[in-house]
Every structure is written in C-alpha cells, then in structure tokens.
Enzyme design. Structure first.
Site, PDB file in Angstrom:
ATOM      1  N   SER A 117       0.851  -1.201   0.000  1.00 45.25           N
ATOM      2  CA  SER A 117       0.000   0.000   0.000  1.00 45.25           C
ATOM      3  C   SER A 117       0.881   1.242   0.000  1.00 45.25           C
ATOM      4  CB  SER A 117      -0.904   0.021   1.224  1.00 45.25           C
ATOM      5  OG  SER A 117      -1.421   1.331   1.391  1.00 45.25           O
ATOM      6  N   HIS A 126      -1.045  -1.467  -4.305  1.00 45.77           N
ATOM      7  CA  HIS A 126      -2.319  -1.114  -3.667  1.00 45.77           C
ATOM      8  C   HIS A 126      -2.387   0.407  -3.496  1.00 45.77           C
ATOM      9  CE1 HIS A 126      -5.848  -2.154  -1.209  1.00 45.77           C
ATOM     10  NE2 HIS A 126      -5.485  -1.164  -0.412  1.00 45.77           N
ATOM     11  N   ASP A 161      -4.666   3.418  -2.043  1.00 51.30           N
ATOM     12  CA  ASP A 161      -5.776   3.763  -1.149  1.00 51.30           C
ATOM     13  C   ASP A 161      -6.287   5.157  -1.467  1.00 51.30           C
ATOM     14  OD1 ASP A 161      -6.068   1.490   0.636  1.00 51.30           O
ATOM     15  OD2 ASP A 161      -4.032   1.955   1.296  1.00 51.30           O
ATOM     16  N   MET A 193      -8.949   8.011  -0.506  1.00 42.45           N
ATOM     17  CA  MET A 193      -9.791   8.424   0.630  1.00 42.45           C
ATOM     18  C   MET A 193     -10.306   9.836   0.384  1.00 42.45           C
ATOM     19  SD  MET A 193      -7.335   7.157   3.679  1.00 42.45           S
ATOM     20  CE  MET A 193      -6.769   5.461   3.792  1.00 42.45           C
ATOM     21  N   HIS A 224      -8.187   0.815  -4.239  1.00 44.09           N
ATOM     22  CA  HIS A 224      -9.156   0.637  -3.149  1.00 44.09           C
ATOM     23  C   HIS A 224      -9.840   1.979  -2.904  1.00 44.09           C
ATOM     24  CE1 HIS A 224      -9.638  -0.369   1.439  1.00 44.09           C
ATOM     25  NE2 HIS A 224     -10.805  -0.256   0.821  1.00 44.09           N
ATOM     26  N   MET A 228     -12.148   4.315  -1.062  1.00 43.95           N
ATOM     27  CA  MET A 228     -12.871   4.579   0.188  1.00 43.95           C
ATOM     28  C   MET A 228     -13.527   5.940   0.015  1.00 43.95           C
ATOM     29  SD  MET A 228      -9.895   3.090   2.681  1.00 43.95           S
ATOM     30  CE  MET A 228      -8.686   3.189   1.369  1.00 43.95           C
ATOM     31  N   MET A 283     -11.321  -5.968   5.177  1.00 48.45           N
ATOM     32  CA  MET A 283     -10.584  -4.968   5.947  1.00 48.45           C
ATOM     33  C   MET A 283     -10.347  -5.500   7.353  1.00 48.45           C
ATOM     34  SD  MET A 283     -10.615  -1.435   4.446  1.00 48.45           S
ATOM     35  CE  MET A 283      -9.216  -1.465   5.446  1.00 48.45           C
ATOM     36  N   GLY A 327      -1.033   1.775   9.476  1.00 49.06           N
ATOM     37  CA  GLY A 327      -0.349   1.609  10.752  1.00 49.06           C
ATOM     38  C   GLY A 327      -1.222   1.229  11.935  1.00 49.06           C
ATOM     39  N   ASP A 329      -6.566  -6.602   4.176  1.00 49.83           N
ATOM     40  CA  ASP A 329      -5.963  -5.263   4.186  1.00 49.83           C
ATOM     41  C   ASP A 329      -6.045  -4.630   5.576  1.00 49.83           C
ATOM     42  OD1 ASP A 329      -5.120  -2.698   3.565  1.00 49.83           O
ATOM     43  OD2 ASP A 329      -6.873  -2.189   2.348  1.00 49.83           O
ATOM     44  N   GLY A 364       1.180  -1.918   4.152  1.00 46.71           N
ATOM     45  CA  GLY A 364       1.729  -0.575   3.993  1.00 46.71           C
ATOM     46  C   GLY A 364       2.938  -0.385   4.875  1.00 46.71           C
TER      47      GLY A 364
HETATM   48  C1  DX5 Z   1      -6.566   1.573   5.377  1.00 46.21           C
HETATM   49  C2  DX5 Z   1      -6.036   1.126   4.046  1.00 46.21           C
HETATM   50  C3  DX5 Z   1      -4.923   0.140   4.105  1.00 46.21           C
HETATM   51  C4  DX5 Z   1      -3.710   0.612   4.850  1.00 46.21           C
HETATM   52  C5  DX5 Z   1      -2.820  -0.532   5.151  1.00 46.21           C
HETATM   53  O1  DX5 Z   1      -7.686   2.356   5.177  1.00 46.21           O
HETATM   54  O2  DX5 Z   1      -7.060   0.541   3.269  1.00 46.21           O
HETATM   55  O3  DX5 Z   1      -4.565  -0.250   2.783  1.00 46.21           O
HETATM   56  O4  DX5 Z   1      -3.001   1.579   4.149  1.00 46.21           O
HETATM   57  O5  DX5 Z   1      -1.760  -0.056   5.904  1.00 46.21           O
HETATM   58  P1  DX5 Z   1      -1.061  -0.931   7.035  1.00 46.21           P
HETATM   59  O6  DX5 Z   1      -0.487  -2.127   6.340  1.00 46.21           O
HETATM   60  O7  DX5 Z   1      -0.022   0.001   7.567  1.00 46.21           O
HETATM   61  O8  DX5 Z   1      -2.124  -1.290   8.019  1.00 46.21           O
HETATM   62 ZN    ZN Z   2      -6.512  -0.391   1.288  1.00 46.31          ZN
END
Ligand code: DX5
Ligand code: ZN
Length: 219
Positions: free
Chosen positions: A9, A34, A36, A38, A67, A69, A138, A146, A176, A198
């Site tokens: 990610s 990946h 993300d 948002m 992805h 969101m 998720m 993190g 994820d 990530g």
């Molecule tokens: C959260 C994201 C994930 C996130 C994963 O909303 O969809 O993809 O970035 O990050 P880590 O691996 O750090 O949890």
């Molecule tokens: Zn994601």
C-alpha cells in the site's frame, strides 16, 4: 513459501518520491500496487485521486489494485479506469447501488472488487459473489495505515473462503490492514490469496523492501 499475492500500500510510501517508491517495491517483488483513495467523507482522511495514479502508471507494469474509500463512488469510476487502475474495489457500505457499481467497473473493462469493513458481515457478498474478481476483507477500520490487526476478521476470511470454494470461484481474497510478518501466515491459513501491507513494507526503508515482502509470503 506460499504463492500469496503481495500488494504494497503506497499510503505508507514517501509521497514526495512516489514514482521511485513504486519502482522500488516492483523491483522488490510486489505482485500488485495497492492504491488507497480516501475522500474525507466516507473515511476520516484524504489521500490521492486519479491524477496521481495517472502519473504513476508509467513507473510499473504491475497491476494497480485501487481501493476506493469514497462516497459517492459511481461518478468517479471512469476517471480511475482511465488513469490506469486494473482492479477497482469499492465498499458496498458506501452507497445504495453496489450491484450497479460493479457493472460500471466491468463495463469499463476493469476487474471489480468488494471491500468489507470489519463490522460488515460476509453475507453482504452473497447476491453479487459471482460478479466479483476480488474480495477485500478490511482487518482495520478504513482511513489510516499503521493500525493494529483486528483478530475477529480471521473468522470472516474463513467464512468467505468456504463460500468461494463451495461455488468453485477463483476470486482473489485479499486482506488489508495491520498485516505484518507475524500474522501473515494466520491470514493465509484462513484462506487469503492476497495481502496488502503498507507500514510493514514501506516503514522499514527501501533496503528492506524485498526482505519484508518475502517475509509476508509466509511458509
Ligand atoms: C486503510 C487502508 C490500508 C492501509 C494498510 O484504510 O485501506 O490499505 O493503508 O496499511 P497498514 O499495512 O499500515 O495497516
Ligand atoms: Zn486499502
């Protein structure tokens, strides 16, 4: 070593050097990238949009696993497809017409995915199971990298694995959030075929990207 797909990610990458970061994880053995997205509305954070994906596209031939969101979602699908997304995953919780969203993604010639929040039951997938190329479970609440892995999601992964096997479907089952080498094997054992990570990859510095990706593949 398992043949699970690893999708780093880029949310955890250095945003000032994104092209370089994508090339580095590609060279380190990533199977997909990946991305993300948002919107500050569906989730309490804002990240990047189609313009960034378009600029990253020449930096790798690996699939972009996008992805979304965001809510609403349908109005933006074409822009993400044109920017170079290969798999477009949306949340059924983000809008009332998820079946329509999947049809639009497929009409755009892209693979379609469904992402389930930790509180969303697996049964939401039943009416659309055969339409899906990817299911994203998720294992943290969406919005931030993190965070800590939510253990209860292992049972949901098993439930979905059973559904897919019963229907003889080869749908990618991606997990994820909070994935680290210490829990990756349990996630794979529960039935995942793809892992997003990530901070476990980008948090360790470029010299360790290959080792971290290899560690996530488990046994
Ligand atoms: C959260 C994201 C994930 C996130 C994963 O909303 O969809 O993809 O970035 O990050 P880590 O691996 O750090 O949890
Ligand atoms: Zn994601």
């Amino acid at each position: 070593m398992s043949n699970v797909l690893i999708s780093p990610s880029i949310l955890a990458a250095d945003f000032a050097r994104l092209g370089e970061e994508v090339r580095a994880v590609d060279a380190a053995g990533a199977d997909m990238i990946h991305v993300d997205v948002m919107d500050g509305h569906y989730v309490p954070n804002i990240s990047i949009g189609p313009v960034v994906i378009e600029k990253l596209r020449p930096h790798t031939k690996k699939p972009f696993d996008v992805h979304l969101m965001i809510s609403p979602v349908d109005a933006y699908l074409e822009a993400f497809a044109e920017a170079g997304a290969d798999i477009i995953t949306a949340h059924p919780e983000a809008g009332p017409h998820f079946h329509r969203t999947l049809q639009v993604i497929k009409k755009l010639g892209k693979k379609a995915g469904a992402a389930l929040n930790p509180s969303t039951p697996a049964d939401v997938l039943d009416p659309v199971l055969e339409e899906l190329d990817l299911i994203l479970v998720m294992s943290v609440n969406p919005g931030f990298g993190g965070q800590k892995f939510i253990e209860s999601q292992l049972r949901k992964i098993e439930t979905i694995r059973t559904k897919l096997d019963r229907a003889d479907l080869k749908t990618i089952l991606e997990v994820d959030g909070g994935i680290v080498p210490g829990n990756a094997q349990a996630v794979i054992d529960a039935g995942a075929t793809a892992l997003v990570a990530g901070s476990a990859i980008f948090g360790k510095g470029a010299a360790r990207y290959a080792a971290e990706i290899a560690a996530l593949r488990g046994r």
